[in-house]
Design a protein around this motif. Structure first.
Motif, short mmCIF file in Angstrom:
data_model
loop_
_atom_site.label_atom_id
_atom_site.label_comp_id
_atom_site.label_asym_id
_atom_site.label_seq_id
_atom_site.Cartn_x
_atom_site.Cartn_y
_atom_site.Cartn_z
N GLY A 32 0.80 -1.22 0.00
CA GLY A 32 0.00 0.00 0.00
C GLY A 32 0.82 1.26 0.00
N ILE A 33 2.12 1.15 0.32
CA ILE A 33 2.99 2.33 0.29
C ILE A 33 3.58 2.52 -1.10
CG2 ILE A 33 5.07 3.38 1.28
CD1 ILE A 33 4.52 1.84 3.84
N PHE A 34 4.00 1.42 -1.70
CA PHE A 34 4.51 1.44 -3.08
C PHE A 34 4.35 0.03 -3.64
CE2 PHE A 34 8.15 0.70 -0.26
CZ PHE A 34 8.64 -0.49 -0.75
N PRO A 35 4.43 -0.13 -4.97
CA PRO A 35 4.30 -1.47 -5.56
C PRO A 35 5.41 -2.40 -5.05
CG PRO A 35 4.03 0.21 -7.24
CD PRO A 35 4.51 0.92 -6.00
N ILE A 36 5.03 -3.57 -4.57
CA ILE A 36 6.02 -4.44 -3.92
C ILE A 36 6.36 -5.68 -4.76
CG2 ILE A 36 5.31 -3.72 -1.62
CD1 ILE A 36 3.73 -6.32 -1.38
N GLY A 37 5.76 -5.82 -5.93
CA GLY A 37 5.98 -7.03 -6.72
C GLY A 37 7.44 -7.24 -7.09
N GLU A 38 8.09 -6.20 -7.61
CA GLU A 38 9.48 -6.32 -8.03
C GLU A 38 10.39 -6.55 -6.83
OE1 GLU A 38 12.83 -3.67 -10.45
OE2 GLU A 38 10.70 -3.19 -10.64
N LEU A 39 10.10 -5.87 -5.72
CA LEU A 39 10.90 -6.06 -4.51
C LEU A 39 10.77 -7.49 -4.00
CD1 LEU A 39 12.62 -4.95 -2.18
CD2 LEU A 39 10.49 -4.23 -1.06
N LEU A 40 9.55 -8.02 -3.99
CA LEU A 40 9.34 -9.39 -3.54
C LEU A 40 10.13 -10.38 -4.39
CD1 LEU A 40 5.51 -9.57 -2.73
CD2 LEU A 40 7.38 -10.04 -1.14
N LEU A 41 10.02 -10.23 -5.70
CA LEU A 41 10.69 -11.17 -6.60
C LEU A 41 12.20 -11.12 -6.43
CD1 LEU A 41 10.47 -13.22 -8.87
CD2 LEU A 41 10.53 -11.31 -10.51
N GLY A 42 12.75 -9.91 -6.38
CA GLY A 42 14.20 -9.78 -6.24
C GLY A 42 14.71 -10.35 -4.93
N GLN A 43 14.01 -10.05 -3.83
CA GLN A 43 14.43 -10.55 -2.53
C GLN A 43 14.32 -12.07 -2.45
OE1 GLN A 43 15.55 -8.68 0.40
NE2 GLN A 43 15.95 -7.30 -1.30
N MET A 44 13.27 -12.62 -3.04
CA MET A 44 13.09 -14.07 -3.00
C MET A 44 14.20 -14.78 -3.77
SD MET A 44 9.03 -14.79 -3.43
CE MET A 44 7.85 -14.18 -2.24
N ILE A 45 14.51 -14.28 -4.97
CA ILE A 45 15.57 -14.90 -5.76
C ILE A 45 16.90 -14.86 -5.02
CG2 ILE A 45 16.92 -14.70 -7.88
CD1 ILE A 45 14.40 -13.69 -9.27
N ALA A 46 17.20 -13.69 -4.44
CA ALA A 46 18.46 -13.55 -3.72
C ALA A 46 18.53 -14.48 -2.53
CB ALA A 46 18.64 -12.10 -3.28
N LYS A 47 17.45 -14.57 -1.75
CA LYS A 47 17.45 -15.41 -0.56
C LYS A 47 17.49 -16.90 -0.91
CE LYS A 47 15.28 -12.07 2.53
NZ LYS A 47 14.16 -11.77 3.44
N VAL A 48 16.82 -17.28 -1.98
CA VAL A 48 16.87 -18.68 -2.42
C VAL A 48 18.29 -19.06 -2.82
CG1 VAL A 48 16.16 -20.26 -4.25
CG2 VAL A 48 14.45 -18.88 -3.06
N VAL A 49 18.95 -18.19 -3.59
CA VAL A 49 20.31 -18.46 -4.03
C VAL A 49 21.26 -18.56 -2.84
CG1 VAL A 49 22.28 -17.55 -5.31
CG2 VAL A 49 19.98 -17.46 -6.32
N LEU A 50 21.17 -17.59 -1.91
CA LEU A 50 22.04 -17.61 -0.74
C LEU A 50 21.78 -18.82 0.13
CD1 LEU A 50 22.00 -13.82 0.23
CD2 LEU A 50 23.94 -15.12 -0.66
N SER A 51 20.52 -19.17 0.32
CA SER A 51 20.19 -20.34 1.12
C SER A 51 20.75 -21.62 0.50
CB SER A 51 18.67 -20.48 1.27
OG SER A 51 18.14 -19.42 2.04
N ALA A 52 20.62 -21.73 -0.83
CA ALA A 52 21.10 -22.93 -1.50
C ALA A 52 22.61 -23.04 -1.48
CB ALA A 52 20.59 -22.94 -2.95
N VAL A 53 23.31 -21.90 -1.49
CA VAL A 53 24.77 -21.91 -1.55
C VAL A 53 25.40 -22.00 -0.16
CG1 VAL A 53 26.80 -20.54 -2.17
CG2 VAL A 53 24.85 -20.69 -3.75
N LEU A 54 24.88 -21.24 0.80
CA LEU A 54 25.55 -21.10 2.10
C LEU A 54 25.08 -22.07 3.17
CD1 LEU A 54 25.68 -17.19 2.35
CD2 LEU A 54 27.45 -18.76 1.52
N VAL A 55 23.81 -22.41 3.17
CA VAL A 55 23.28 -23.22 4.28
C VAL A 55 23.79 -24.67 4.27
CG1 VAL A 55 21.16 -24.20 5.26
CG2 VAL A 55 21.25 -21.79 4.65
N PRO A 56 23.82 -25.37 3.14
CA PRO A 56 24.29 -26.77 3.18
C PRO A 56 25.67 -26.97 3.79
CG PRO A 56 23.12 -26.37 1.14
CD PRO A 56 23.27 -25.04 1.81
N PRO A 57 26.71 -26.21 3.40
CA PRO A 57 27.99 -26.42 4.08
C PRO A 57 27.98 -25.93 5.52
CG PRO A 57 28.17 -24.60 2.52
CD PRO A 57 26.84 -25.25 2.27
N ALA A 58 27.24 -24.85 5.80
CA ALA A 58 27.24 -24.30 7.16
C ALA A 58 26.60 -25.26 8.16
CB ALA A 58 26.50 -22.96 7.18
#
Length: 224
Positions: free
Chosen positions: A180-206
């Motif tokens: 409701g403050i600003f369109p959040i679709g692009e922010l959601l997509l970008g954050q999700m992609i980044a978090k998925v990539v980081l989770s897949a790369v960093l969490v398994p060895p950690a």
């Protein structure tokens, strides 16, 4: 006096496993620092992500390691206790911001502090809700997969639980804080992609490092 009955030994206080003690302290620190680090966006190649994700990934790994070593009930208890430093740190931020800055403090530093530590009730509410639900979901998914796979595929269980919980975390936080403050679709997509990539790369060895560290701490002889 009846001397036929042997004396009753005093109850022995339950001891906290060293790994659980150490992970709990570490977990509380990461809960507090995540919000501070989130004030900076970092560029990881084409991806832009709030730096607080690194602390949140440590939260995910820590709660998963506790679930692996001490069971899901203990891990969920750790998540619930994590609300205490999270909420107290927010209250302290409000109090410190309300107290006038010292005249000796540089104006630039004072403005930077207010900009970094200030927040709206929606942002704070989004952080609390997203933390509680996503971390509980992480423990639930991790433990459910362990029930199906046993002790195998630790890297896969931890990585999958992290990916799914971080997607939920992003959905909840961004929606509560900014819808409701600003369109959040692009922010959601970008954050999700980044978090998925980081989770897949960093969490398994950690997760292997944390579980191995926990087992080593619990095997170490206690020193009086």
């Amino acid at each position: 006096m009846d001397h036929s009955r042997p004396p009753v030994a005093p109850p022995v206080a339950a001891s906290i496993p060293p790994s659980l003690f150490g992970f709990s302290i570490f977990y509380g620190g990461m809960v507090c620092i995540a919000g501070v680090l989130g004030n900076k966006q970092v560029a990881l190649g084409p991806l832009a992500v709030e730096a607080g994700i690194f602390a949140f990934l440590f939260l995910v790994v820590t709660s998963s390691a506790v679930a692996e070593l001490h069971g899901p009930a203990t891990a969920n208890r750790l998540v619930r206790v994590g609300f205490i430093p999270l909420i107290v740190s927010m209250i302290l931020a409000v109090v410190v911001l309300a107290v006038p800055a010292s005249p000796a403090m540089e104006p630039e530093r004072a403005r930077a502090f207010e900009l970094m530590m200030g927040g709206t009730p929606r942002i704070w509410a989004g952080g609390i809700v997203a933390y509680g639900i996503s971390q509980t979901l992480n423990v639930t998914i991790f433990s459910w997969l362990k029930g199906r796979e046993g002790a195998r595929l630790l890297w896969l269980r931890a990585g999958l639980a992290s990916v799914l919980s971080q997607i939920v975390d992003t959905l909840l936080f961004v929606t509560i804080a900014f819808a409701g403050i600003f369109p959040i679709g692009e922010l959601l997509l970008g954050q999700m992609i980044a978090k998925v990539v980081l989770s897949a790369v960093l969490v398994p060895p950690a997760i292997y490092i944390f579980v191995a560290l926990g087992r080593r701490l619990d095997r170490a002889p206690a020193r009086g």
